[in-house]
Design a protein around this motif. Structure first.
Motif, short mmCIF file in Angstrom:
data_model
loop_
_atom_site.label_atom_id
_atom_site.label_comp_id
_atom_site.label_asym_id
_atom_site.label_seq_id
_atom_site.Cartn_x
_atom_site.Cartn_y
_atom_site.Cartn_z
N GLU A 191 73.01 -32.65 25.03
CA GLU A 191 72.21 -33.45 25.64
C GLU A 191 71.96 -33.42 27.29
O GLU A 191 70.72 -33.78 27.59
N ASN A 192 72.79 -32.63 27.88
CA ASN A 192 72.56 -32.83 29.19
C ASN A 192 72.80 -31.24 29.97
O ASN A 192 73.55 -30.64 29.32
N LEU A 193 71.86 -30.88 30.84
CA LEU A 193 71.80 -29.84 31.37
C LEU A 193 72.28 -29.99 33.03
O LEU A 193 71.83 -30.74 33.63
N ILE A 194 73.60 -29.42 33.23
CA ILE A 194 74.22 -29.93 34.59
C ILE A 194 74.25 -28.32 35.38
O ILE A 194 74.42 -27.41 34.94
N SER A 195 73.48 -28.69 36.71
CA SER A 195 73.47 -27.50 37.57
C SER A 195 73.82 -27.81 38.84
O SER A 195 73.65 -28.91 39.29
N ILE A 196 74.29 -26.89 39.55
CA ILE A 196 74.55 -26.68 40.95
C ILE A 196 73.41 -26.14 41.70
O ILE A 196 73.18 -24.78 41.65
N PHE A 197 73.03 -26.80 42.44
CA PHE A 197 71.92 -26.47 43.51
C PHE A 197 72.19 -26.27 45.11
O PHE A 197 72.87 -27.19 45.33
N ASP A 206 82.32 -38.52 35.81
CA ASP A 206 81.66 -38.59 34.36
C ASP A 206 80.29 -38.38 34.22
O ASP A 206 79.49 -38.65 35.34
N ILE A 207 79.80 -38.00 33.27
CA ILE A 207 78.50 -37.29 33.18
C ILE A 207 77.48 -38.60 33.00
O ILE A 207 76.28 -38.38 33.48
N ALA A 208 78.05 -39.70 32.63
CA ALA A 208 77.07 -40.96 32.46
C ALA A 208 76.79 -41.53 33.69
O ALA A 208 75.74 -42.24 33.76
N GLY A 209 77.60 -41.07 34.90
CA GLY A 209 77.38 -41.62 36.04
C GLY A 209 77.73 -42.93 36.57
O GLY A 209 77.15 -43.72 37.44
N LYS A 227 75.63 -27.47 47.40
CA LYS A 227 76.38 -29.00 47.62
C LYS A 227 75.62 -29.87 46.52
O LYS A 227 76.16 -31.07 46.83
N GLU A 228 74.50 -29.54 45.95
CA GLU A 228 73.80 -30.70 45.06
C GLU A 228 74.26 -30.38 43.49
O GLU A 228 74.04 -29.41 43.06
N ILE A 229 74.54 -31.50 42.91
CA ILE A 229 74.81 -31.41 41.61
C ILE A 229 73.74 -32.38 40.68
O ILE A 229 73.27 -33.42 41.18
N ARG A 230 73.04 -31.72 39.87
CA ARG A 230 71.62 -32.26 39.29
C ARG A 230 72.19 -32.36 37.69
O ARG A 230 72.45 -31.28 37.09
N ILE A 231 72.11 -33.61 37.15
CA ILE A 231 72.33 -33.61 35.61
C ILE A 231 71.09 -34.04 34.85
O ILE A 231 70.61 -35.34 35.34
N LEU A 232 70.58 -33.31 34.20
CA LEU A 232 69.12 -33.50 33.58
C LEU A 232 69.33 -33.79 32.23
O LEU A 232 69.87 -33.00 31.27
N GLN A 245 69.75 -37.53 37.29
CA GLN A 245 70.73 -37.98 38.29
C GLN A 245 70.89 -36.69 39.41
O GLN A 245 71.35 -35.62 38.68
N VAL A 246 71.01 -37.28 40.51
CA VAL A 246 71.53 -36.25 41.56
C VAL A 246 72.78 -36.72 42.17
O VAL A 246 72.73 -37.72 42.70
N ILE A 247 73.68 -35.87 42.45
CA ILE A 247 74.79 -36.02 43.02
C ILE A 247 75.29 -35.11 44.55
O ILE A 247 74.95 -33.83 44.12
#
Length: 533
Positions: A374-380, A429-432, A383-388, A396-398
């Motif tokens: 369901e989710n693709l989690i990337s480190i950009f 948590d992935i759900a945010g 310092k940036e975490i994006r959960i697509l 969502q961006v962390i």
């Protein structure tokens, strides 16, 4: 009043309960060393438990001796009136019950009047039935839709001439009504089903959850408090693998726990077989890379292994034959620090399925796909975490304050951890839904890429390497390590916990070795070193 009486259900008839005044005299009202248990309530749930287990004579004797009924006086009377069809007094009893919320009282009365209405119609008392529908039901402030539906359903059945209901069916309907009221009425009027079992199970669960070392399905015994020792997690080296000729950068167990893959700066990847006795033997050495191999990834069915070389192409290997091959039906996702390459998704034939790239694309330092897809989690950009969310196309961006060096996702696809060069591991948590991450500290990391992992039964633990040559293990309930494992002589780059063997952990180090960790043994045995002849 009703037309006839139904027999009360076996084990629920009224009893002349005369408490044993001698045994009850001077009896304390609370139990337990802290006085937190109400004695009357405790005895009552025991009686309920005895009845639910089928020990009716024992339950009846306890009721008689204690003077405490399983069923409250209010419900005992209410049930008697329902089974006898005494609807007028039944309504009076419901209205007399104290501390009952208005909406609950209305719902209970509606069910009673519904049965009363049905029985009046069944015996040809249409005028009484109409009176119930017109005068009594409206006082309950139920929705018009609900009242109209009740009248329609019952009158439709009557018009279809389904026939008069016999006494046995009426009795069953009354018993069903009593059971329905049992579910709707709150304590202490009725007891929730299997209350004692629920209390004990809650206590056992609480003890397990608070146990730092619990790592199995075994819940222990009710005869003693739950407490696991450190022998429930891997803490000692049981085998050392020395076939790599240079720094070992990454290790990962297969999803079925039967293989371990490792990659090294010696430009090779090795597949190890986990034997039934827990020892590992080398199965294949993959040598086609020209540069150091920085990463490996198993396919979900464990038939393929993806290897990634520094500044080099991805290679897909057949686990059984160790020859490059490209089967269909699978997709691969890979990120790059080069914005022109970005993130690409391929099938196993090497065809690009989808891509995210461009000059505005930040560099990708790590990524992962959740096991449910369901989710693709990337480190950009460090310092940036994006959960697509690939299903909803939502993102969502962390943002982290410090640089992220690695990412790992839990097997249940609900959580992920990131290693930071500030010597912290953050669990999110992935759900945010969490406002802040859980933080784990104690290891050393400031210069190199250190990879951590989830592990143990239900992924209850987190493990990580460290620049100080040690392996650290945390319970997810504690921010400080519960174990620090010594054995390596240089930086520990990566760890992997066997998903099917919760007592097996692997670690990879710059000292050219892989250590396999297991539980502590009563008789200390010198770790076995495996070398290739």
């Amino acid at each position: 009043m009703g037309i006839f009486n139904c027999r009360r259900q076996e084990g629920s008839s009224k009893r002349n309960i005369s408490p044993n005044t001698t045994s009850m005299e001077h009896s304390p009202t609370t139990l337990g060393p802290k006085g937190l248990i109400n004695k009357h309530e405790f005895v009552r749930v025991i009686i309920q438990c005895l009845y639910s287990f089928g020990y009716k004579m024992s339950a009846s004797c306890l009721e008689s001796e204690s003077g405490i009924r399983c069923k409250s006086v209010d419900f005992d009377l209410l049930e008697s009136q329902i089974l006898s069809g005494d609807w007028d007094n039944c309504i009076v009893t419901v209205n007399k019950i104290k501390d009952l919320k208005d909406d609950t009282r209305s719902s209970v009365l509606f069910l009673v009047l519904k049965q009363c209405f049905l029985e009046y119609l069944n015996h040809g008392r249409d005028s009484l039935a109409l009176s119930v529908l017109q005068k009594q039901v409206p006082t309950l402030h139920m929705s018009k839709e609900k009242v109209h539906k009740l009248a329609y359903n019952i009158l439709s059945a009557k018009e279809m001439e389904l026939g008069k209901l016999d006494e046995d069916i009426i009795c069953e309907l009354r018993k069903s009504l009593a059971m329905e009221l049992w579910k709707q009425l709150p304590p202490p009027i009725v007891l929730p089903e299997r209350r004692l079992e629920h209390l004990v199970e809650t206590s056992v669960t609480s003890q397990i959850d608070s146990c730092m070392y619990h790592n199995s399905q075994d819940v222990g015994s009710l005869y003693e408090d739950h407490c696991c020792g450190r022998d429930q997690i891997p803490t000692e080296t049981v085998q050392i693998l020395t076939d790599h000729n240079n720094e070992v950068w990454f290790v990962q167990f297969s999803n079925n726990g039967e293989y371990l893959a490792s990659s090294s700066s010696d430009c090779t990847a090795i597949i190890w077989k986990v034997m039934d006795n827990g020892k590992l033997t080398m199965k294949h050495t993959l040598r086609s890379h020209q540069n150091p191999v920085s990463f490996v990834a198993w396919s979900p069915d464990d038939t393929k292994l993806l290897t990634c070389g520094n500044l080099e192409v991805l290679k897909l290997w057949d686990v059984e034959t160790a020859r490059a091959w490209f089967p269909d039906s699978k997709q691969i996702v890979c990120g790059s620090s080069d914005p022109e390459k970005g993130i690409c998704m391929w099938d196993c034939d090497g065809n690009e399925m989808k891509a995210w790239r461009g000059m505005r694309m930040p560099k990708v330092s790590d990524l992962a796909v959740t096991s449910d897809g369901e989710n693709l989690i990337s480190i950009f950009s460090d310092k940036e975490i994006r959960i697509l969310n690939l299903w909803k196309n939502a993102e969502q961006v962390i943002l982290e304050e410090h640089s992220i060096t690695s990412l790992s996702v839990s097997l249940d696809s609900k959580f992920f951890i990131v290693n930071l060069n500030s010597e912290e591991i953050h669990l999110r948590d992935i759900a945010g839904k969490w406002e802040k991450p859980l933080k784990f500290t104690g290891h050393e990391q400031s210069k190199y890429v250190i990879r951590s992992c989830f592990g143990g039964f239900n992924s209850k633990f987190i493990a990580s390497g460290s620049e100080n040559t040690q392996v650290y293990i945390w319970s997810r309930r504690s921010s400080t390590p519960i174990e620090v494992l010594s054995g390596h002589s240089m930086t520990v780059n990566s760890v992997s916990w066997n998903p099917k063997r919760p007592l097996m952990l692997a670690s990879a180090s710059d000292d050219h070795t892989i250590r396999i960790w297991g539980p502590s043994q009563t008789n200390k045995i010198q770790p076995k070193t495996l070398t290739c002849l």
